[in-house]
Scaffold this motif. Structure first.
Motif, PDB file in Angstrom:
ATOM      1  N   ALA A 239       0.599  -1.312  -0.351  1.00 34.71           N
ATOM      2  CA  ALA A 239      -0.424  -0.038  -0.231  1.00 34.71           C
ATOM      3  C   ALA A 239       1.285   1.192  -0.386  1.00 34.71           C
ATOM      4  N   GLY A 240       2.340   1.068   0.607  1.00 37.24           N
ATOM      5  CA  GLY A 240       3.148   2.111   0.998  1.00 37.24           C
ATOM      6  C   GLY A 240       3.281   3.522  -0.866  1.00 37.24           C
ATOM      7  N   GLU A 241       3.346   2.126  -2.078  1.00 36.85           N
ATOM      8  CA  GLU A 241       3.788   2.459  -3.214  1.00 36.85           C
ATOM      9  C   GLU A 241       2.117   3.553  -3.369  1.00 36.85           C
ATOM     10  N   LEU A 242       0.916   2.769  -3.323  1.00 32.40           N
ATOM     11  CA  LEU A 242       0.125   3.169  -3.778  1.00 32.40           C
ATOM     12  C   LEU A 242      -0.441   5.283  -2.740  1.00 32.40           C
ATOM     13  N   ALA A 243      -0.044   4.909  -1.286  1.00 30.95           N
ATOM     14  CA  ALA A 243      -0.508   5.617  -0.577  1.00 30.95           C
ATOM     15  C   ALA A 243       0.503   7.006  -1.303  1.00 30.95           C
ATOM     16  N   ALA A 244       1.867   7.010  -1.211  1.00 28.21           N
ATOM     17  CA  ALA A 244       2.674   7.853  -1.209  1.00 28.21           C
ATOM     18  C   ALA A 244       2.067   8.306  -3.064  1.00 28.21           C
ATOM     19  N   GLU A 245       1.917   8.134  -4.123  1.00 25.36           N
ATOM     20  CA  GLU A 245       0.828   8.662  -4.587  1.00 25.36           C
ATOM     21  C   GLU A 245      -0.072   9.795  -4.615  1.00 25.36           C
ATOM     22  N   SER A 246      -0.617   9.528  -3.606  1.00 19.69           N
ATOM     23  CA  SER A 246      -1.315  10.311  -3.393  1.00 19.69           C
ATOM     24  C   SER A 246      -1.131  11.480  -2.347  1.00 19.69           C
ATOM     25  N   VAL A 247      -0.327  11.154  -1.638  1.00 14.80           N
ATOM     26  CA  VAL A 247       0.963  11.865  -0.649  1.00 14.80           C
ATOM     27  C   VAL A 247       2.205  13.028  -1.386  1.00 14.80           C
ATOM     28  N   SER A 248       2.001  12.796  -2.664  1.00 10.05           N
ATOM     29  CA  SER A 248       3.385  13.018  -3.444  1.00 10.05           C
ATOM     30  C   SER A 248       1.962  14.577  -4.502  1.00 10.05           C
ATOM     31  N   GLY A 249       0.631  14.350  -4.333  1.00 11.80           N
ATOM     32  CA  GLY A 249       0.065  14.875  -5.305  1.00 11.80           C
ATOM     33  C   GLY A 249      -0.590  15.736  -4.252  1.00 11.80           C
ATOM     34  N   ALA A 250      -0.878  15.737  -2.851  1.00 11.90           N
ATOM     35  CA  ALA A 250      -0.362  16.275  -2.197  1.00 11.90           C
ATOM     36  C   ALA A 250       0.232  17.693  -1.648  1.00 11.90           C
ATOM     37  N   VAL A 251       1.182  17.316  -2.024  1.00  8.75           N
ATOM     38  CA  VAL A 251       2.468  17.844  -1.523  1.00  8.75           C
ATOM     39  C   VAL A 251       2.690  18.868  -2.751  1.00  8.75           C
ATOM     40  N   MET A 252       3.007  18.493  -4.181  1.00  8.27           N
ATOM     41  CA  MET A 252       2.988  18.891  -5.163  1.00  8.27           C
ATOM     42  C   MET A 252       2.024  20.142  -5.468  1.00  8.27           C
ATOM     43  N   SER A 253       0.314  19.744  -4.883  1.00  5.13           N
ATOM     44  CA  SER A 253      -0.389  20.421  -5.595  1.00  5.13           C
ATOM     45  C   SER A 253      -0.188  22.127  -4.118  1.00  5.13           C
TER      46      SER A 253
END
Length: 351
Positions: free
Chosen positions: A126-140
């Motif tokens: 799940a870490g790889e999947l969740a990392a995409e969401s975290v990256s998206g939130a940070v980048m936004s």
């Protein structure tokens, strides 16, 4: 015999049956259990978040953004890094992210070591999947300037990539995907090569409307099959031709309308309700059309055994070919043609 009185007799005939009431409650009960009693968070992947000291407040914004989002990942807040570690160890959370001390400064300096720490057990992916969401939130939140700082020249040099070319591509993807709050997107192609957006066929978790459409048609079909038995008993013997056909239609419509009520209740419980006017008008028109289709099949079959033998195939085709759960017609052109032969398709196409 007046048709209104005949309709009332058909209604009385149905409501006296215990099985009739049991059948009506199956679909709403299933929707309630699936989406209510079982819990709306059932089946979600829980991800823990811990926020350390950050003078810029950027990590707090990112955490609030992630917690507020809906989807297969359920983010929640931990008081400390130690609590996050305990939650991951006990499998309360699939993984966790720690926004490290000086997170905002790390973004500004382009130092990846000062940003986010991923904590996960070896048995989860799940870490790889969740990392995409975290990256998206940070980048936004940090914008294109922050992205450029994070993607430093040293980072590209170490990876052996062309720095300028990668930067240009990153900005293209940023503009394309982060405008809707995500860092990545999926594109699907049908069998004929055309593209389709998966958001067009996303449905509620419990497909109440699709199953309800099949249930309504099933009620009308089995009612049409029961007409053969009534004919043998002489129920329609004294009726002239046109009145007989009208009475047969009402006999098939009578069980279809309560099934429509069951479909509406299940749709509301599943969270897929749109508006009262749209839902009521669509299901009433569909019930009338389903009953008419059942009567036409009754006229064509002429024999009870033949119609009863065809009903399972019709219902199976409706469940598999029509978009009751997923629309296969978007990928397979032949299915897109065949599903138009089944009444549930036209009801589902209204939504």
């Amino acid at each position: 015999m007046k048709l209104g009185f005949w309709f009332w007799l058909c209604v009385k005939r149905q409501i006296k049956k215990l099985t009739f009431w049991m059948q009506l409650m199956i679909l709403p009960l299933a929707a309630f259990v699936y989406n209510g009693a079982a819990g709306r968070e059932e089946g979600l992947l829980k991800v823990a978040l811990a926020v350390e000291t950050d003078e810029t407040g950027l990590s707090e914004q990112a955490a609030r953004l992630l917690i507020s989002r809906e989807g297969p990942l359920k983010f929640y807040r931990c008081d400390s890094r130690e609590q996050l570690l305990r939650d991951v160890e006990s499998r309360r959370a699939e993984c966790g992210f720690v926004f490290r001390e000086g997170f905002g400064e790390g973004i500004e300096d382009g130092d990846l070591k000062k940003t986010v720490e991923l904590v996960q057990s070896p048995s989860t992916v799940a870490g790889e999947l969740a990392a995409e969401s975290v990256s998206g939130a940070v980048m936004s939140l940090v914008g294109p300037d922050g992205l450029k700082k994070l993607a430093s020249q040293d980072f590209f040099r170490q990876s052996g990539a062309d720095a300028e070319g990668v930067r240009v591509r990153m900005m293209e993807l940023y503009d394309r995907f982060l405008t809707d709050g995500s860092t990545f997107s999926f594109l699907y192609e049908t069998a004929d090569g055309t593209e389709t957006d998966p958001r067009r066929w996303e449905r509620q978790v419990f497909p109440a409307r699709g199953l309800g459409a099949v249930y309504i048609w099933a009620a009308a079909l089995f009612a049409a099959a029961a007409v053969y038995g009534d004919e043998k008993k002489g129920v329609y013997g004294s009726m002239p031709g046109s009145w007989k056909y009208a009475a047969v239609y009402l006999s098939t419509l009578t069980p279809a309308l309560p099934a429509a009520g069951s479909c509406l209740l299940a749709t509301a419980l599943s969270g897929a309700w749109t508006s009262a006017g749209r839902e009521l008008s669509a299901v009433i028109l569909y019930s009338m059309a389903a009953a008419l289709t059942a009567v036409l099949l009754w006229l064509i079959a002429r024999r009870e055994k033949l119609l009863c033998a065809v009903i399972p195939a019709l219902l199976f085709g409706s469940l598999v070919l029509c978009p009751t759960v997923i629309d296969l017609g978007q990928w397979i052109p032949a299915v897109a043609f065949l599903q138009r032969l089944f009444p549930p398709y036209y009801y589902l196409a209204l939504f």
